[in-house]
Design a protein around this motif. Structure first.
Motif, PDB file in Angstrom:
ATOM      1  N   ALA A 160       0.833  -1.209   0.000  1.00  0.00           N
ATOM      2  CA  ALA A 160       0.000   0.000   0.000  1.00  0.00           C
ATOM      3  C   ALA A 160       0.867   1.258   0.000  1.00  0.00           C
ATOM      4  O   ALA A 160       0.462   2.287  -0.530  1.00  0.00           O
ATOM      5  N   ARG A 161       2.056   1.177   0.576  1.00  0.00           N
ATOM      6  CA  ARG A 161       2.969   2.323   0.560  1.00  0.00           C
ATOM      7  C   ARG A 161       3.608   2.516  -0.810  1.00  0.00           C
ATOM      8  O   ARG A 161       4.040   3.611  -1.150  1.00  0.00           O
ATOM      9  N   LEU A 162       3.678   1.441  -1.604  1.00  0.00           N
ATOM     10  CA  LEU A 162       4.397   1.480  -2.867  1.00  0.00           C
ATOM     11  C   LEU A 162       3.507   1.652  -4.095  1.00  0.00           C
ATOM     12  O   LEU A 162       3.922   2.255  -5.071  1.00  0.00           O
ATOM     13  N   LEU A 163       2.316   1.087  -4.074  1.00  0.00           N
ATOM     14  CA  LEU A 163       1.435   1.146  -5.237  1.00  0.00           C
ATOM     15  C   LEU A 163       0.665   2.459  -5.250  1.00  0.00           C
ATOM     16  O   LEU A 163       0.133   2.876  -4.220  1.00  0.00           O
ATOM     17  N   PRO A 164       0.593   3.107  -6.390  1.00  0.00           N
ATOM     18  CA  PRO A 164      -0.077   4.414  -6.472  1.00  0.00           C
ATOM     19  C   PRO A 164      -1.548   4.353  -6.041  1.00  0.00           C
ATOM     20  O   PRO A 164      -2.255   3.393  -6.358  1.00  0.00           O
ATOM     21  N   ASP A 165      -1.972   5.375  -5.323  1.00  0.00           N
ATOM     22  CA  ASP A 165      -3.373   5.535  -4.908  1.00  0.00           C
ATOM     23  C   ASP A 165      -3.938   4.284  -4.250  1.00  0.00           C
ATOM     24  O   ASP A 165      -5.042   3.842  -4.559  1.00  0.00           O
ATOM     25  N   SER A 166      -3.176   3.711  -3.336  1.00  0.00           N
ATOM     26  CA  SER A 166      -3.635   2.485  -2.680  1.00  0.00           C
ATOM     27  C   SER A 166      -3.636   2.644  -1.168  1.00  0.00           C
ATOM     28  O   SER A 166      -3.003   3.539  -0.625  1.00  0.00           O
ATOM     29  N   GLU A 167      -4.379   1.761  -0.521  1.00  0.00           N
ATOM     30  CA  GLU A 167      -4.422   1.737   0.938  1.00  0.00           C
ATOM     31  C   GLU A 167      -4.665   0.310   1.409  1.00  0.00           C
ATOM     32  O   GLU A 167      -5.263  -0.497   0.703  1.00  0.00           O
ATOM     33  N   TYR A 168      -4.173   0.028   2.601  1.00  0.00           N
ATOM     34  CA  TYR A 168      -4.361  -1.281   3.222  1.00  0.00           C
ATOM     35  C   TYR A 168      -5.459  -1.179   4.270  1.00  0.00           C
ATOM     36  O   TYR A 168      -5.488  -0.229   5.051  1.00  0.00           O
ATOM     37  N   VAL A 169      -6.357  -2.165   4.268  1.00  0.00           N
ATOM     38  CA  VAL A 169      -7.412  -2.247   5.269  1.00  0.00           C
ATOM     39  C   VAL A 169      -7.404  -3.670   5.822  1.00  0.00           C
ATOM     40  O   VAL A 169      -7.497  -4.636   5.049  1.00  0.00           O
ATOM     41  N   PRO A 170      -7.277  -3.831   7.141  1.00  0.00           N
ATOM     42  CA  PRO A 170      -7.346  -5.185   7.708  1.00  0.00           C
ATOM     43  C   PRO A 170      -8.688  -5.831   7.368  1.00  0.00           C
ATOM     44  O   PRO A 170      -9.730  -5.175   7.410  1.00  0.00           O
ATOM     45  N   ARG A 171      -8.680  -7.096   7.022  1.00  0.00           N
ATOM     46  CA  ARG A 171      -9.892  -7.782   6.587  1.00  0.00           C
ATOM     47  C   ARG A 171     -10.854  -8.046   7.728  1.00  0.00           C
ATOM     48  O   ARG A 171     -12.059  -7.857   7.601  1.00  0.00           O
TER      49      ARG A 171
END
Length: 177
Positions: free
Chosen positions: A21-32
């Motif tokens: 999520a830090r590397l891919l453009p316009d992305s975010e991580y959300v815990p499932r």
């Protein structure tokens, strides 16, 4: 792009999701957590994402990445990437996401994979190694590998993914990437 994990992920899958999520453009991580795929797709739609990466775990390690296409409804993208290994490189990156990230095949053995990954992630593929900025470097020496680098110094940042296989999730389906 929204990144999440399978329902009972290993620790490394969670770290991988946050790092990507830090590397891919316009992305975010959300815990499932206990979210169903329907709820994950609705969350992605609500946050303005059109694609979801789900990192599955098996035997206490990240084992596969699957992809959802999200629009008015959602559907599985006909793409799966099986992972042979993950090494986390926790180098601090300035800023949240890489702007202008490009995919580059470092050798002829990774050319088809670079084109496939470019379509799956909606990231531009380039035929020349960029002289500056962030790049996803793909190599096939000793197996397919995904590396994230910052040019011109070729500083490696983020995880290194060893890819066991990639390709269609469903045989004969009309959901081609």
């Amino acid at each position: 792009m929204l990144l999440t994990t399978s329902r009972r992920p290993c620790h490394l899958a969670r770290i991988l999701g946050r790092e990507l999520a830090r590397l891919l453009p316009d992305s975010e991580y959300v815990p499932r957590g206990v979210k169903t795929i329907e709820k994950v797709a609705a969350l992605a739609r609500q946050r303005g994402h059109h694609r979801v990466i789900i990192i599955n775990s098996s035997s206490d390690r990240p084992s596969e990445m699957r992809f959802l296409e999200v629009g008015g409804t959602w559907q599985w993208l006909n793409a799966s990437m099986k992972l042979a290994g993950v090494a986390v490189n926790r180098v601090k990156i300035k800023g949240k996401n890489f702007g202008g990230l490009k995919i580059y095949a470092g050798d002829p053995g990774s050319f088809n994979f670079s084109r496939w990954l470019s379509r799956v992630l909606s990231i531009e593929c380039t035929d020349r190694l960029p002289e500056s900025g962030p790049v996803v470097l793909l190599t096939s020496d000793g197996g397919l590998k995904i590396r994230f680098r910052i040019m011109p110094c070729a500083e490696e940042v983020g995880p290194v993914l060893s890819v066991a296989s990639f390709g269609p999730l469903f045989r004969g389906a009309n959901l081609e990437v």
